[in-house]
Motif scaffolding. Structure first.
Motif, short mmCIF file in Angstrom:
data_model
loop_
_atom_site.label_atom_id
_atom_site.label_comp_id
_atom_site.label_asym_id
_atom_site.label_seq_id
_atom_site.Cartn_x
_atom_site.Cartn_y
_atom_site.Cartn_z
N GLY A 66 -49.61 21.89 11.07
CA GLY A 66 -48.35 20.92 11.58
C GLY A 66 -47.15 21.72 11.93
O GLY A 66 -47.22 22.84 11.83
N ARG A 67 -46.31 20.97 12.53
CA ARG A 67 -45.20 21.46 12.80
C ARG A 67 -44.22 21.83 11.52
O ARG A 67 -44.53 21.33 10.53
CB ARG A 67 -44.28 20.47 13.87
CG ARG A 67 -43.72 19.43 13.41
CD ARG A 67 -43.04 18.44 14.44
NE ARG A 67 -42.50 17.53 13.92
CZ ARG A 67 -40.92 17.48 13.47
NH1 ARG A 67 -40.23 18.78 13.71
NH2 ARG A 67 -40.21 16.42 13.22
N PRO A 68 -43.32 22.87 11.51
CA PRO A 68 -42.47 23.17 10.56
C PRO A 68 -41.50 22.14 10.49
O PRO A 68 -41.10 21.27 11.01
CB PRO A 68 -41.72 24.05 11.20
CG PRO A 68 -41.81 24.30 12.28
CD PRO A 68 -42.95 23.70 12.90
N ILE A 69 -41.15 21.87 8.93
CA ILE A 69 -40.29 20.77 8.57
C ILE A 69 -38.86 21.28 9.02
O ILE A 69 -38.25 22.36 8.37
CB ILE A 69 -40.40 20.58 6.97
CG1 ILE A 69 -42.03 20.13 6.62
CG2 ILE A 69 -39.57 19.41 6.34
CD1 ILE A 69 -42.33 20.07 5.00
N PRO A 70 -38.20 20.41 9.55
CA PRO A 70 -36.69 20.90 9.83
C PRO A 70 -35.81 20.93 9.00
O PRO A 70 -34.75 21.60 8.95
CB PRO A 70 -36.30 19.67 10.90
CG PRO A 70 -37.12 18.68 10.54
CD PRO A 70 -38.24 19.06 10.10
N GLY A 71 -35.87 20.12 7.75
CA GLY A 71 -34.93 20.08 6.69
C GLY A 71 -33.87 19.52 6.56
O GLY A 71 -32.78 19.63 5.83
N ARG B 253 -42.69 12.31 1.61
CA ARG B 253 -42.74 13.78 1.37
C ARG B 253 -41.60 14.04 0.28
O ARG B 253 -42.01 15.11 -0.80
CB ARG B 253 -42.45 14.58 2.63
CG ARG B 253 -42.50 16.03 2.32
CD ARG B 253 -42.60 16.75 3.61
NE ARG B 253 -41.62 16.41 4.38
CZ ARG B 253 -40.28 16.91 4.26
NH1 ARG B 253 -39.97 17.88 3.23
NH2 ARG B 253 -39.01 16.63 4.86
N LEU B 254 -40.44 13.60 0.44
CA LEU B 254 -39.26 14.05 -0.57
C LEU B 254 -39.64 13.55 -2.09
O LEU B 254 -39.27 14.11 -2.95
CB LEU B 254 -37.85 13.66 -0.06
CG LEU B 254 -37.41 14.29 1.22
CD1 LEU B 254 -36.42 13.66 1.74
CD2 LEU B 254 -37.44 15.63 1.31
N CYS B 255 -40.18 12.51 -2.07
CA CYS B 255 -40.36 11.81 -3.24
C CYS B 255 -41.38 12.36 -4.04
O CYS B 255 -41.63 12.69 -5.08
CB CYS B 255 -40.73 10.30 -3.31
SG CYS B 255 -39.37 9.16 -2.92
N LYS B 256 -42.50 12.91 -3.15
CA LYS B 256 -43.75 13.63 -3.80
C LYS B 256 -43.04 14.81 -4.32
O LYS B 256 -43.66 15.06 -5.34
CB LYS B 256 -44.69 13.77 -2.68
CG LYS B 256 -46.02 14.45 -3.17
CD LYS B 256 -47.07 13.91 -2.15
CE LYS B 256 -46.96 14.93 -0.82
NZ LYS B 256 -48.15 14.90 -0.14
N GLU B 257 -42.24 15.45 -3.48
CA GLU B 257 -41.64 16.92 -4.11
C GLU B 257 -41.01 16.74 -5.44
O GLU B 257 -40.83 17.51 -6.34
CB GLU B 257 -40.88 17.45 -3.18
CG GLU B 257 -41.54 18.20 -1.91
CD GLU B 257 -40.53 18.58 -0.69
OE1 GLU B 257 -39.27 18.26 -0.99
OE2 GLU B 257 -40.90 18.71 0.36
N LEU B 258 -40.12 15.52 -5.68
CA LEU B 258 -39.58 15.20 -6.57
C LEU B 258 -40.36 14.65 -7.90
O LEU B 258 -39.95 14.54 -9.06
CB LEU B 258 -38.55 14.16 -6.36
CG LEU B 258 -37.32 14.69 -5.65
CD1 LEU B 258 -36.59 13.37 -5.11
CD2 LEU B 258 -36.33 15.71 -6.20
N GLU C 279 -31.83 18.38 0.83
CA GLU C 279 -31.48 18.61 -0.65
C GLU C 279 -30.46 17.27 -0.91
O GLU C 279 -30.74 16.85 -1.86
CB GLU C 279 -30.87 19.82 -0.73
CG GLU C 279 -31.87 21.22 -0.49
CD GLU C 279 -33.19 20.80 -1.44
OE1 GLU C 279 -33.01 20.50 -2.56
OE2 GLU C 279 -34.26 21.01 -1.00
N GLN C 280 -29.68 17.20 -0.11
CA GLN C 280 -28.63 16.09 -0.25
C GLN C 280 -29.33 14.56 -0.35
O GLN C 280 -29.02 13.90 -1.16
CB GLN C 280 -27.69 15.95 0.89
CG GLN C 280 -26.52 14.76 0.77
CD GLN C 280 -25.57 14.96 -0.42
OE1 GLN C 280 -25.45 16.08 -0.57
NE2 GLN C 280 -25.37 13.99 -1.39
N ILE C 281 -30.08 14.59 0.44
CA ILE C 281 -31.15 13.25 0.63
C ILE C 281 -32.00 13.12 -0.65
O ILE C 281 -31.97 12.11 -1.51
CB ILE C 281 -32.10 13.07 1.53
CG1 ILE C 281 -31.21 13.22 3.01
CG2 ILE C 281 -33.14 12.00 1.55
CD1 ILE C 281 -32.28 13.25 4.25
N LYS C 282 -32.53 14.19 -1.39
CA LYS C 282 -32.99 14.08 -2.76
C LYS C 282 -32.20 13.85 -3.68
O LYS C 282 -32.50 12.85 -4.59
CB LYS C 282 -33.55 15.65 -3.15
CG LYS C 282 -34.97 15.92 -2.05
CD LYS C 282 -35.21 17.27 -2.64
CE LYS C 282 -36.53 17.61 -1.90
NZ LYS C 282 -37.16 19.11 -2.33
#
Length: 148
Positions: free
Chosen positions: A41-46, A100-105, A59-62
């Motif tokens: 897939g395409r890269p995650i912009p961040g 995706r962010l919640c899964k990372e956390l 990171e701020q959103i997390k």
């Protein structure tokens, strides 16, 4: 040098094999390459944007997600934090990004088990009587001449 191969146009009509099938059979099998090292897939912009056009990093959103659920002792889904981020911080954010962010956390609820749409249908099947199958098999093995 021939290496034991016979010319195709002499042998394939007698064997009933097409020429392309014969030559395909002669080739060694292709090895499949593993693409585990490359991300799909395409890269995650961040980052994402607010309604005013300001960039906000992932990171701020997390951190905002963790602040939102800090007082509670249980895990969330991803839709409530998505709604909270849109309302409180004015983010233009997709629910898939929040997932995706919640899964990372590691703060997601365990996924529920899906129930059958038609419960109890497995009991409606008639019982199998193996005797009928064996007798049918015996008759078919014996042939028609032995029955007459």
């Amino acid at each position: 040098m021939d290496h034991g191969r016979v010319q195709c146009f002499h042998r394939t009509p007698h064997c009933g094999v097409s020429r392309s099938t014969y030559y395909n059979w002669l080739q060694p099998p292709k090895k499949k390459e593993k693409h585990d090292s490359k991300p799909v897939g395409r890269p995650i912009p961040g980052y994402c944007f607010t309604k005013q056009g300001k960039k906000v990093s992932d990171e701020q959103i997390k951190e905002w997600i963790m602040e939102a659920i800090a007082g509670d002792g249980y895990s969330y889904g991803y839709m409530k934090p998505t709604h909270h981020l849109r309302q409180e911080y004015g983010l233009v954010i997709n629910k898939k990004r929040v997932y995706r962010l919640c899964k990372e956390l590691d703060i997601l609820k365990p996924q529920r088990e899906r129930k059958s749409i038609y419960p109890g249908t497995e009991t409606l099947q008639p019982p199998i009587s193996y005797g009928k199958w064996i007798s049918n098999m015996d008759i078919s093995q014996g042939g028609i001449s032995s029955l007459v």
